[in-house]
Design a protein around this motif. Structure first.
Motif, PDB file in Angstrom:
ATOM      1  N   MET A 355       0.612  -1.116  -0.076  1.00 36.80           N
ATOM      2  CA  MET A 355      -0.172   0.006  -0.089  1.00 36.80           C
ATOM      3  C   MET A 355       1.010   1.228  -0.045  1.00 36.80           C
ATOM      4  SD  MET A 355      -2.940  -1.298   2.870  1.00 36.80           S
ATOM      5  CE  MET A 355      -3.653   0.015   2.943  1.00 36.80           C
ATOM      6  N   GLN A 356       1.955   1.229   0.830  1.00 35.31           N
ATOM      7  CA  GLN A 356       2.829   2.425   0.929  1.00 35.31           C
ATOM      8  C   GLN A 356       3.507   2.652  -0.327  1.00 35.31           C
ATOM      9  OE1 GLN A 356       3.505   4.626   3.987  1.00 35.31           O
ATOM     10  NE2 GLN A 356       4.159   5.529   1.998  1.00 35.31           N
ATOM     11  N   GLN A 357       3.772   1.559  -1.248  1.00 32.70           N
ATOM     12  CA  GLN A 357       4.454   1.682  -2.718  1.00 32.70           C
ATOM     13  C   GLN A 357       3.464   2.337  -3.676  1.00 32.70           C
ATOM     14  OE1 GLN A 357       6.370  -2.119  -3.397  1.00 32.70           O
ATOM     15  NE2 GLN A 357       8.001  -1.626  -1.837  1.00 32.70           N
ATOM     16  N   SER A 358       2.139   2.091  -3.447  1.00 30.28           N
ATOM     17  CA  SER A 358       1.216   2.590  -4.298  1.00 30.28           C
ATOM     18  C   SER A 358       0.931   4.210  -4.200  1.00 30.28           C
ATOM     19  CB  SER A 358       0.022   1.781  -4.027  1.00 30.28           C
ATOM     20  OG  SER A 358      -0.728   2.507  -3.065  1.00 30.28           O
ATOM     21  N   LYS A 359       0.340   4.716  -5.219  1.00 26.54           N
ATOM     22  CA  LYS A 359       0.270   6.289  -5.284  1.00 26.54           C
ATOM     23  C   LYS A 359      -1.152   6.554  -4.519  1.00 26.54           C
ATOM     24  CE  LYS A 359       2.486   6.872  -9.445  1.00 26.54           C
ATOM     25  NZ  LYS A 359       2.366   7.453 -11.008  1.00 26.54           N
ATOM     26  N   LEU A 360      -1.990   5.512  -4.128  1.00 27.68           N
ATOM     27  CA  LEU A 360      -3.247   5.577  -3.463  1.00 27.68           C
ATOM     28  C   LEU A 360      -3.289   6.055  -2.166  1.00 27.68           C
ATOM     29  CD1 LEU A 360      -5.218   2.601  -4.874  1.00 27.68           C
ATOM     30  CD2 LEU A 360      -5.108   4.856  -5.999  1.00 27.68           C
ATOM     31  N   PHE A 361      -1.927   5.708  -1.310  1.00 23.00           N
ATOM     32  CA  PHE A 361      -2.208   5.964   0.104  1.00 23.00           C
ATOM     33  C   PHE A 361      -1.163   6.955   0.580  1.00 23.00           C
ATOM     34  CE2 PHE A 361      -4.065   1.850  -0.704  1.00 23.00           C
ATOM     35  CZ  PHE A 361      -5.028   1.927   0.010  1.00 23.00           C
ATOM     36  N   GLN A 362      -1.341   7.724   1.529  1.00 22.67           N
ATOM     37  CA  GLN A 362      -0.105   8.819   1.922  1.00 22.67           C
ATOM     38  C   GLN A 362       0.663   8.152   2.939  1.00 22.67           C
ATOM     39  OE1 GLN A 362       0.275  12.024   0.904  1.00 22.67           O
ATOM     40  NE2 GLN A 362       1.966  12.010   2.317  1.00 22.67           N
ATOM     41  N   LYS A 363      -0.027   7.073   3.755  1.00 22.88           N
ATOM     42  CA  LYS A 363       0.991   6.391   4.499  1.00 22.88           C
ATOM     43  C   LYS A 363       0.137   4.933   4.784  1.00 22.88           C
ATOM     44  CE  LYS A 363       2.482   6.143   9.282  1.00 22.88           C
ATOM     45  NZ  LYS A 363       2.444   6.946  10.992  1.00 22.88           N
ATOM     46  N   ALA A 364       0.926   4.058   4.922  1.00 18.65           N
ATOM     47  CA  ALA A 364       0.631   2.615   5.310  1.00 18.65           C
ATOM     48  C   ALA A 364       1.587   2.121   6.219  1.00 18.65           C
ATOM     49  CB  ALA A 364       0.223   1.926   4.157  1.00 18.65           C
ATOM     50  N   LYS A 365       1.397   1.563   7.306  1.00 16.88           N
ATOM     51  CA  LYS A 365       2.309   1.418   8.148  1.00 16.88           C
ATOM     52  C   LYS A 365       2.058   0.220   9.203  1.00 16.88           C
ATOM     53  CE  LYS A 365       6.731   2.578  10.869  1.00 16.88           C
ATOM     54  NZ  LYS A 365       7.486   3.479  11.387  1.00 16.88           N
ATOM     55  N   TYR A 366       2.518  -0.937   9.335  1.00 15.56           N
ATOM     56  CA  TYR A 366       2.054  -1.898  10.233  1.00 15.56           C
ATOM     57  C   TYR A 366       3.128  -2.257  11.349  1.00 15.56           C
ATOM     58  CZ  TYR A 366       0.342  -6.245  12.376  1.00 15.56           C
ATOM     59  OH  TYR A 366      -0.098  -7.224  13.130  1.00 15.56           O
ATOM     60  N   GLU A 367       2.785  -1.995  12.672  1.00 17.08           N
ATOM     61  CA  GLU A 367       3.686  -2.060  13.755  1.00 17.08           C
ATOM     62  C   GLU A 367       3.035  -2.313  15.069  1.00 17.08           C
ATOM     63  OE1 GLU A 367       6.256   0.972  13.886  1.00 17.08           O
ATOM     64  OE2 GLU A 367       4.733   2.637  14.168  1.00 17.08           O
ATOM     65  N   ASP A 368       3.523  -3.031  15.860  1.00 17.23           N
ATOM     66  CA  ASP A 368       2.750  -3.103  17.170  1.00 17.23           C
ATOM     67  C   ASP A 368       1.472  -3.570  17.134  1.00 17.23           C
ATOM     68  OD1 ASP A 368       5.190  -2.346  18.731  1.00 17.23           O
ATOM     69  OD2 ASP A 368       4.487  -0.188  18.394  1.00 17.23           O
ATOM     70  N   LYS A 370      -0.756  -3.157  14.951  1.00 16.75           N
ATOM     71  CA  LYS A 370      -1.681  -2.163  14.504  1.00 16.75           C
ATOM     72  C   LYS A 370      -1.308  -1.576  13.071  1.00 16.75           C
ATOM     73  CE  LYS A 370      -2.819  -0.304  18.837  1.00 16.75           C
ATOM     74  NZ  LYS A 370      -2.696   0.789  19.906  1.00 16.75           N
ATOM     75  N   LEU A 371      -2.418  -1.404  12.231  1.00 18.53           N
ATOM     76  CA  LEU A 371      -1.926  -1.142  10.873  1.00 18.53           C
ATOM     77  C   LEU A 371      -2.356   0.519  10.860  1.00 18.53           C
ATOM     78  CD1 LEU A 371      -2.127  -2.669   7.482  1.00 18.53           C
ATOM     79  CD2 LEU A 371      -3.526  -0.390   7.660  1.00 18.53           C
ATOM     80  N   THR A 372      -1.794   1.333  10.323  1.00 24.95           N
ATOM     81  CA  THR A 372      -2.181   2.686  10.384  1.00 24.95           C
ATOM     82  C   THR A 372      -2.116   3.289   8.682  1.00 24.95           C
ATOM     83  OG1 THR A 372      -1.161   3.173  12.582  1.00 24.95           O
ATOM     84  CG2 THR A 372      -1.586   5.014  11.246  1.00 24.95           C
ATOM     85  N   VAL A 373      -3.093   3.918   8.458  1.00 22.11           N
ATOM     86  CA  VAL A 373      -3.266   4.058   6.921  1.00 22.11           C
ATOM     87  C   VAL A 373      -3.823   5.515   6.624  1.00 22.11           C
ATOM     88  CG1 VAL A 373      -5.385   2.867   6.711  1.00 22.11           C
ATOM     89  CG2 VAL A 373      -3.922   3.265   4.654  1.00 22.11           C
ATOM     90  N   SER A 374      -3.436   6.278   5.777  1.00 18.21           N
ATOM     91  CA  SER A 374      -4.126   7.551   5.231  1.00 18.21           C
ATOM     92  C   SER A 374      -4.101   7.361   3.817  1.00 18.21           C
ATOM     93  CB  SER A 374      -3.602   8.496   6.089  1.00 18.21           C
ATOM     94  OG  SER A 374      -2.129   9.024   5.400  1.00 18.21           O
ATOM     95  N   VAL A 375      -5.197   8.020   3.165  1.00 20.70           N
ATOM     96  CA  VAL A 375      -5.420   8.031   1.758  1.00 20.70           C
ATOM     97  C   VAL A 375      -4.702   9.389   1.444  1.00 20.70           C
ATOM     98  CG1 VAL A 375      -6.867   8.345  -0.118  1.00 20.70           C
ATOM     99  CG2 VAL A 375      -7.537   6.914   2.064  1.00 20.70           C
ATOM    100  N   SER A 376      -4.204   9.130  -0.028  1.00 21.93           N
ATOM    101  CA  SER A 376      -3.560  10.186  -0.475  1.00 21.93           C
ATOM    102  C   SER A 376      -4.537  11.292  -1.154  1.00 21.93           C
ATOM    103  CB  SER A 376      -2.606   9.908  -1.654  1.00 21.93           C
ATOM    104  OG  SER A 376      -2.526  11.016  -2.700  1.00 21.93           O
ATOM    105  N   LYS A 377      -4.407  12.564  -0.905  1.00 23.12           N
ATOM    106  CA  LYS A 377      -5.381  13.552  -1.064  1.00 23.12           C
ATOM    107  C   LYS A 377      -5.766  13.476  -2.656  1.00 23.12           C
ATOM    108  CE  LYS A 377      -6.409  18.562  -0.503  1.00 23.12           C
ATOM    109  NZ  LYS A 377      -5.494  19.855   0.120  1.00 23.12           N
ATOM    110  N   LYS A 378      -4.769  13.280  -3.537  1.00 21.81           N
ATOM    111  CA  LYS A 378      -5.024  13.211  -5.004  1.00 21.81           C
ATOM    112  C   LYS A 378      -6.164  12.003  -5.226  1.00 21.81           C
ATOM    113  CE  LYS A 378      -2.936  12.886  -9.227  1.00 21.81           C
ATOM    114  NZ  LYS A 378      -1.849  12.523  -9.987  1.00 21.81           N
ATOM    115  N   TYR A 379      -6.033  10.909  -4.385  1.00 20.18           N
ATOM    116  CA  TYR A 379      -7.197   9.711  -4.754  1.00 20.18           C
ATOM    117  C   TYR A 379      -8.016   9.793  -3.737  1.00 20.18           C
ATOM    118  CZ  TYR A 379      -3.631   8.853  -8.243  1.00 20.18           C
ATOM    119  OH  TYR A 379      -2.403   8.876  -9.216  1.00 20.18           O
TER     120      TYR A 379
END
Length: 386
Positions: A355-368, A370-379
């Motif tokens: 997800m992080q490598q795609s252009k769709l997401f501003q952030k995608a990280k899995y740790e502890d 928990k998965l934290t994700v936010s969408v790219s404003k453009k998409y």
């Protein structure tokens, strides 16, 4: 869903009346941009919030999630405060063309008797003209049957008007202003929006020295109420004295709530509405723009794809905010029945990296876990549009 809707309103003993009114106005204007003081006065002045609250109640009945919902007492309390504030605003508008000074929601210190400490007294509207100083008590009621009976107000109305005059007398006494210059008026406003009603049993109030009028004749009454008593210099001095003695409004009710609705809440409500119509909890209801179907998922396993669509469903109506999902939520929602949690953590880490490598997401990280994700404003439209 539970996290997002937990704080769509704040209920605590510290919520003041003004905060209820201002936040309720903002909530209704967000739901209905045409909301104005006329709607605020009406008996449907919280229609948008009521509809939304009913939707959340219906969703809770699906038994999967429990969003915070308002009680009938909280709703009625907010409606009454909104109507009262609208009535006082209408009085301000009615008198400003004939008044030298207009005050709204004035709270003054008041020594009620020698055995009690100094308290305070709240006056809905305070108007100064050359003919006197008017303490206006506004009564906003739903009048059915074209008749308003003052007996409905009880004996408390007599205390209200006498305390208004007493509080103002104490403030102006050092200036030598005679109590005879201070007058009281009770204004009755119909929440149904018309003045086509008659007054009944107002004689006792009039004998107590208070005028009783409908909003439509208030301006005319002030314009013709006797001879000039105050000159411009006195009016300015009275205005300054009131302003200097005025106290902040700290009134509250136990049922007060502060609304904290955002556009993201309303966007999410569309998905909840669909879930209620279909009887399908949000965990099983994935809503997104059709163009996401064209996005290549090469390299993801079937379970990872299930988890991705689960995340997409949670992001609907969430805007570009930061969404956080636990391993347990992802495991259950995606139907992952295995007990190999090390393998599950690995798959989630790989999914986050994809997800992080795609252009769709501003952030995608899995740790502890928990998965934290936010969408790219453009998409963001792909996740927030249906």
């Amino acid at each position: 869903m539970e996290r997002m809707w937990t704080n769509w309103y704040l209920a605590s003993e510290g919520v003041e009346n003004d905060a209820v009114v201002q936040s309720a106005q903002a909530a209704e204007q967000l739901i209905n941009p045409d909301y104005d003081h006329t709607r605020q006065l009406s008996d449907q002045n919280l229609a948008g919030v009521r509809e939304l609250n009913g939707l959340l109640v219906s969703y809770n009945q699906l038994g999967v999630a429990q969003a915070a919902t308002l009680t009938q007492e909280q709703l009625v309390n907010a409606e009454n405060l909104l109507a009262g504030a609208a009535g006082e605003w209408l009085v301000d508008q009615a008198v400003k063309s004939v008044a030298a000074a207009v005050f709204h929601n004035v709270i003054l210190p008041c020594k009620y008797d020698r055995n009690r400490p100094v308290g305070d007294n709240q006056i809905d509207n305070l108007v100064i003209t050359s003919t006197g100083i008017y303490c206006i008590e506004v009564k906003v009621r739903k009048i059915v049957g074209k008749l308003f009976d003052f007996n409905r107000l009880g004996r408390g109305i007599y205390d209200q008007i006498s305390y208004h005059k007493e509080a103002l007398t104490q403030v102006l006494q050092p200036m030598g202003i005679s109590p005879n210059f201070i007058k009281t008026i009770v204004v009755v406003i119909n929440r149904l929006g018309n003045d086509d009603f008659k007054l009944k049993n107002q004689e006792d109030l009039q004998r107590a020295g208070s005028q009783v009028v409908k909003l439509s004749v208030l301006n005319l009454f002030l314009s013709n109420d006797g001879f000039a008593l105050l000159n411009q210099q006195q009016i300015q001095a009275i205005e300054q004295a009131i302003q200097s003695q005025r106290l902040p409004d700290r009134r509250t009710y136990p049922a007060n709530v502060r609304f904290k609705l955002t556009q993201a809440h309303l966007d999410k409500a569309r998905q909840i509405s669909q879930a209620v119509r279909l009887g399908i909890p949000l965990a099983q209801n994935v809503t997104y723009h059709g163009r996401l179907n064209d996005y290549p998922l090469t390299g993801l396993t079937g379970k990872q794809q299930n988890m991705l669509w689960l995340i997409v469903g949670r992001l609907y109506g969430f805007g570009c905010g930061m969404l956080q999902l636990t391993r347990s939520e992802l495991r259950t929602g995606a139907g992952y029945g295995g007990r190999d949690f090390l393998r599950l953590d690995q798959q989630l880490s790989e999914l986050a990296e994809f997800m992080q490598q795609s252009k769709l997401f501003q952030k995608a990280k899995y740790e502890d876990k928990k998965l934290t994700v936010s969408v790219s404003k453009k998409y963001s439209f792909l996740f927030n549009g249906c």
